[in-house]
Motif scaffolding. Structure first.
Motif, PDB file in Angstrom:
ATOM      1  N   TYR A   1       0.835  -1.199   0.000  1.00  0.00           N
ATOM      2  CA  TYR A   1       0.000   0.000   0.000  1.00  0.00           C
ATOM      3  C   TYR A   1       0.872   1.252   0.000  1.00  0.00           C
ATOM      4  O   TYR A   1       2.045   1.210   0.391  1.00  0.00           O
ATOM      5  CB  TYR A   1      -0.895   0.041   1.243  1.00  0.00           C
ATOM      6  CG  TYR A   1      -1.994  -0.984   1.273  1.00  0.00           C
ATOM      7  CD1 TYR A   1      -3.292  -0.649   0.919  1.00  0.00           C
ATOM      8  CD2 TYR A   1      -1.736  -2.295   1.659  1.00  0.00           C
ATOM      9  CE1 TYR A   1      -4.307  -1.587   0.955  1.00  0.00           C
ATOM     10  CE2 TYR A   1      -2.742  -3.247   1.684  1.00  0.00           C
ATOM     11  CZ  TYR A   1      -4.028  -2.885   1.334  1.00  0.00           C
ATOM     12  OH  TYR A   1      -5.026  -3.814   1.369  1.00  0.00           O
TER      13      TYR A   1
ATOM     14  N   ARG B   1       0.394   5.522   1.173  1.00  0.00           N
ATOM     15  CA  ARG B   1      -0.446   6.575   1.730  1.00  0.00           C
ATOM     16  C   ARG B   1       0.337   7.876   1.734  1.00  0.00           C
ATOM     17  O   ARG B   1       1.571   7.877   1.779  1.00  0.00           O
ATOM     18  CB  ARG B   1      -0.927   6.223   3.128  1.00  0.00           C
ATOM     19  CG  ARG B   1       0.162   5.998   4.144  1.00  0.00           C
ATOM     20  CD  ARG B   1      -0.423   5.554   5.479  1.00  0.00           C
ATOM     21  NE  ARG B   1       0.549   4.835   6.267  1.00  0.00           N
ATOM     22  CZ  ARG B   1       0.272   3.776   7.021  1.00  0.00           C
ATOM     23  NH1 ARG B   1      -0.964   3.311   7.096  1.00  0.00           N
ATOM     24  NH2 ARG B   1       1.215   3.159   7.701  1.00  0.00           N
TER      25      ARG B   1
ATOM     26  N   ASN C   1      -0.303  10.843   8.789  1.00  0.00           N
ATOM     27  CA  ASN C   1      -1.036  10.278   7.664  1.00  0.00           C
ATOM     28  C   ASN C   1      -2.226  11.155   7.305  1.00  0.00           C
ATOM     29  O   ASN C   1      -2.807  11.822   8.161  1.00  0.00           O
ATOM     30  CB  ASN C   1      -1.562   8.879   8.010  1.00  0.00           C
ATOM     31  CG  ASN C   1      -0.449   7.914   8.335  1.00  0.00           C
ATOM     32  OD1 ASN C   1       0.676   8.078   7.906  1.00  0.00           O
ATOM     33  ND2 ASN C   1      -0.776   6.894   9.102  1.00  0.00           N
TER      34      ASN C   1
ATOM     35  N   SER D   1      -5.839   5.466   1.610  1.00  0.00           N
ATOM     36  CA  SER D   1      -4.606   4.889   1.083  1.00  0.00           C
ATOM     37  C   SER D   1      -4.851   4.249  -0.281  1.00  0.00           C
ATOM     38  O   SER D   1      -5.995   4.059  -0.696  1.00  0.00           O
ATOM     39  CB  SER D   1      -4.040   3.845   2.049  1.00  0.00           C
ATOM     40  OG  SER D   1      -4.953   2.783   2.203  1.00  0.00           O
TER      41      SER D   1
END
Length: 195
Positions: free
Chosen positions: A65, A67, A75, A107
Motif C-alpha cells: 500500500y 499513503r 497520515n 490509502s
C-alpha cells in the motif's frame, strides 16, 4: 541543461532549458521493515512529481500500500481518495483482475495480489502525481504503473486515483498490507516537474 538566448537587441545570455525533471530525493533501505517513508519531498516548488521505486519483499507474501503524509509525518485522515487498480497476473496465460475500485479511502493499494517473498522478488513501479502540494491548482491526480513477482506469477498493475480533499501532501509512505511482509533492498527516487 542550458541554452543561449537573446533579449531581441543582440544581448546574449544563458537560460535553463526547462522541461527536464529535478531529482529531489533518493531513499534506500537494506533491512527488513514494514514501512518506508519519504518525508518533505512535496512542496510549492513543483506542480507534477514522478516517483520511481523498487521494493524487495521478504519473509511473507503480501499486499503493498501507499499513503500520503502531511505535516512531515502524519497520515492523511480524510477519506477523499477515489480510483481503481487493474491488471493481469500469470506467466503463460494472463488472468485479468480489477480490485473493484477504491471509494472514500485514505490509502492506495498498489499490488492487488500477494507480492512474492522469494529471493530477488519485489515490486517495481512508477507514480505520476499532479497537485500533491499546490492544491489551489486543482485536485490531486495520481497515476500508477507497476510490475511484480506475484505468488501466482508475474503481475502488472495500472492504477488511477483522484484525491478531492483539502489535506496537503508533504510526503508519502509505502507499507505492508500484512504484518509479516517486509521490505528489504529497496530504493525510491522522487523527481519534480514545473508546468
Amino acid at each position: 541543461d542550458e541554452f543561449l538566448k537573446t533579449d531581441g537587441s543582440g544581448v546574449l545570455s544563458w537560460a535553463s532549458a526547462g522541461g527536464n525533471p529535478t531529482h529531489i530525493s533518493r531513499t534506500t533501505n537494506s533491512s527488513d521493515v514494514t514501512t518506508i517513508s519519504v518525508q518533505s519531498c512535496f512542496s510549492a516548488s513543483y506542480d507534477v512529481y514522478k516517483i520511481i521505486f523498487y521494493l524487495s519483499t521478504t519473509q511473507a507474501n503480501g499486499d503493498v500500500y501507499m499513503r500520503f503524509l502531511k505535516n512531515t509525518s502524519d497520515n492523511f485522515t480524510g477519506t477523499d481518495l477515489n480510483g481503481n487498480l487493474i491488471g493481469a497476473r500469470g506467466t503463460t496465460t494472463g488472468t485479468a483482475f480489477n480490485n473493484g475500485g477504491v471509494s472514500s479511502s485514505t490509502s492506495i493499494k498498489v499490488a492487488h495480489h500477494d507480492i512474492y517473498s522469494g529471493a530477488s522478488s519485489g515490486l517495481l513501479g512508477e507514480f505520476t502525481i499532479a497537485n500533491a502540494f499546490n492544491r489551489s491548482d486543482g485536485r490531486m491526480h495520481i497515476k500508477f504503473q507497476g510490475v511484480g513477482d506475484g505468488a501466482s506469477g508475474i503481475e502488472n498493475f495500472d492504477g488511477a486515483w483522484v484525491y478531492s480533499g483539502s489535506e496537503i501532501a508533504t510526503g508519502f509512505q509505502f507499507y505492508s498490507g500484512s504484518g509479516s511482509t517486509r521490505f528489504n533492498f529497496s530504493e525510491i527516487n522522487v523527481y519534480g516537474y514545473n508546468q
